[in-house]
Design a protein around this motif. Structure first.
Motif, short mmCIF file in Angstrom:
data_model
loop_
_atom_site.label_atom_id
_atom_site.label_comp_id
_atom_site.label_asym_id
_atom_site.label_seq_id
_atom_site.Cartn_x
_atom_site.Cartn_y
_atom_site.Cartn_z
N VAL A 13 -2.95 4.21 -17.21
CA VAL A 13 -2.54 3.29 -16.14
C VAL A 13 -3.67 3.16 -15.12
O VAL A 13 -4.30 4.15 -14.76
N LEU A 14 -3.91 1.94 -14.64
CA LEU A 14 -4.96 1.71 -13.64
C LEU A 14 -4.32 1.50 -12.27
O LEU A 14 -3.44 0.66 -12.10
N VAL A 15 -4.77 2.29 -11.28
CA VAL A 15 -4.33 2.15 -9.89
C VAL A 15 -5.43 1.41 -9.15
O VAL A 15 -6.61 1.73 -9.30
N SER A 16 -5.05 0.43 -8.33
CA SER A 16 -6.03 -0.34 -7.57
C SER A 16 -5.64 -0.32 -6.09
O SER A 16 -4.47 -0.43 -5.76
N VAL A 17 -6.65 -0.18 -5.24
CA VAL A 17 -6.45 -0.23 -3.79
C VAL A 17 -7.18 -1.47 -3.28
O VAL A 17 -8.36 -1.65 -3.58
N ASN A 18 -6.49 -2.32 -2.55
CA ASN A 18 -7.09 -3.55 -2.05
C ASN A 18 -8.12 -3.22 -0.96
O ASN A 18 -7.78 -2.66 0.07
N PRO A 19 -9.39 -3.58 -1.17
CA PRO A 19 -10.43 -3.24 -0.19
C PRO A 19 -10.46 -4.23 0.98
O PRO A 19 -11.14 -3.99 1.96
N TYR A 20 -9.75 -5.35 0.87
CA TYR A 20 -9.72 -6.39 1.90
C TYR A 20 -11.10 -6.94 2.24
O TYR A 20 -11.37 -7.34 3.36
N ARG A 21 -12.00 -6.90 1.24
CA ARG A 21 -13.33 -7.49 1.37
C ARG A 21 -13.95 -7.62 -0.01
O ARG A 21 -13.47 -7.01 -0.97
N ASP A 22 -14.99 -8.38 -0.11
CA ASP A 22 -15.67 -8.59 -1.38
C ASP A 22 -16.64 -7.44 -1.65
O ASP A 22 -17.51 -7.16 -0.83
N LEU A 23 -16.47 -6.77 -2.77
CA LEU A 23 -17.32 -5.63 -3.11
C LEU A 23 -18.43 -5.97 -4.09
O LEU A 23 -19.19 -5.10 -4.50
N THR A 82 -20.83 18.27 -6.36
CA THR A 82 -20.93 17.68 -5.03
C THR A 82 -20.46 16.23 -5.06
O THR A 82 -19.72 15.79 -4.16
N ALA A 83 -20.84 15.48 -6.06
CA ALA A 83 -20.39 14.09 -6.19
C ALA A 83 -18.88 14.03 -6.34
O ALA A 83 -18.22 13.19 -5.73
N ARG A 84 -18.32 14.93 -7.12
CA ARG A 84 -16.85 14.95 -7.29
C ARG A 84 -16.16 15.22 -5.97
O ARG A 84 -15.15 14.61 -5.66
N ASP A 85 -16.70 16.13 -5.17
CA ASP A 85 -16.12 16.40 -3.85
C ASP A 85 -16.19 15.17 -2.95
O ASP A 85 -15.30 14.93 -2.16
N ARG A 86 -17.25 14.38 -3.09
CA ARG A 86 -17.43 13.20 -2.25
C ARG A 86 -16.60 12.01 -2.73
O ARG A 86 -15.97 11.34 -1.93
N VAL A 87 -16.59 11.74 -4.02
CA VAL A 87 -15.95 10.52 -4.53
C VAL A 87 -14.63 10.75 -5.24
O VAL A 87 -13.99 9.80 -5.66
N GLY A 88 -14.20 11.98 -5.40
CA GLY A 88 -12.95 12.24 -6.08
C GLY A 88 -13.10 12.13 -7.58
O GLY A 88 -14.20 12.05 -8.12
N VAL A 89 -11.97 12.10 -8.28
CA VAL A 89 -11.97 11.99 -9.74
C VAL A 89 -11.51 10.60 -10.14
O VAL A 89 -10.71 9.98 -9.47
N GLN A 90 -12.03 10.11 -11.26
CA GLN A 90 -11.69 8.75 -11.68
C GLN A 90 -10.41 8.70 -12.49
O GLN A 90 -9.93 7.63 -12.82
N ASP A 91 -9.81 9.85 -12.81
CA ASP A 91 -8.52 9.89 -13.48
C ASP A 91 -7.69 10.98 -12.80
O ASP A 91 -8.07 12.15 -12.78
N PHE A 92 -6.54 10.58 -12.26
CA PHE A 92 -5.71 11.53 -11.51
C PHE A 92 -5.25 12.71 -12.35
O PHE A 92 -4.96 13.77 -11.79
N VAL A 93 -5.17 12.58 -13.65
CA VAL A 93 -4.76 13.72 -14.48
C VAL A 93 -5.80 14.83 -14.45
O VAL A 93 -5.51 15.95 -14.86
N LEU A 94 -7.00 14.56 -13.95
CA LEU A 94 -8.05 15.57 -13.84
C LEU A 94 -8.01 16.34 -12.51
O LEU A 94 -8.78 17.28 -12.33
N LEU A 95 -7.11 15.94 -11.61
CA LEU A 95 -6.98 16.66 -10.35
C LEU A 95 -6.49 18.08 -10.62
O LEU A 95 -5.63 18.30 -11.48
N GLU A 96 -7.03 19.04 -9.89
CA GLU A 96 -6.60 20.42 -10.06
C GLU A 96 -5.11 20.55 -9.74
O GLU A 96 -4.37 21.22 -10.42
#
Length: 97
Positions: free
Chosen positions: A64-74, A22-36
């Motif tokens: 490789v690390l991919v980053s998405v700019n959140p445009y706010r302080d996290l 359920t968590a994986r469905d909600r937050v995705g995978v942390q490494d794209f090579v693990l995508l089905e």
């Protein structure tokens, strides 16, 4: 995010595994090579969207690390948070700079 099997017997293990799925469905995978469907652009973008919605702005593609700019302080650069990453192997902790 790590989930461990419970020592409560088969029911506890099943519940733990289901919550991990359920968590994986909600937050995705942390490494794209693990995508089905790792060759799908749509799956790649959807994984980024899921992680972004959960304020998870870093995702690996192998080394490789991919980053998405959140445009706010996290609040993800505290001393305590940074210490968590000191002296550990690459995949022992979630993706981060």
């Amino acid at each position: 995010m790590r989930y461990r099997a419970s020592a409560l017997g088969s029911d506890g293990v099943r519940v733990t595994m289901e919550s991990a799925l359920t968590a994986r469905d909600r937050v995705g995978v942390q490494d794209f090579v693990l995508l089905e469907n790792f060759t799908s652009e749509a799956a790649f973008i959807e994984n980024l969207r899921r992680r972004f919605r959960e304020n998870l702005i870093y995702t690996y593609i192998g080394p490789v690390l991919v980053s998405v700019n959140p445009y706010r302080d996290l609040q993800i650069y505290s001393r305590q948070h940074m210490e968590r990453y000191r002296g550990v192997s690459f995949y022992e902790v979630p993706p981060h700079l």
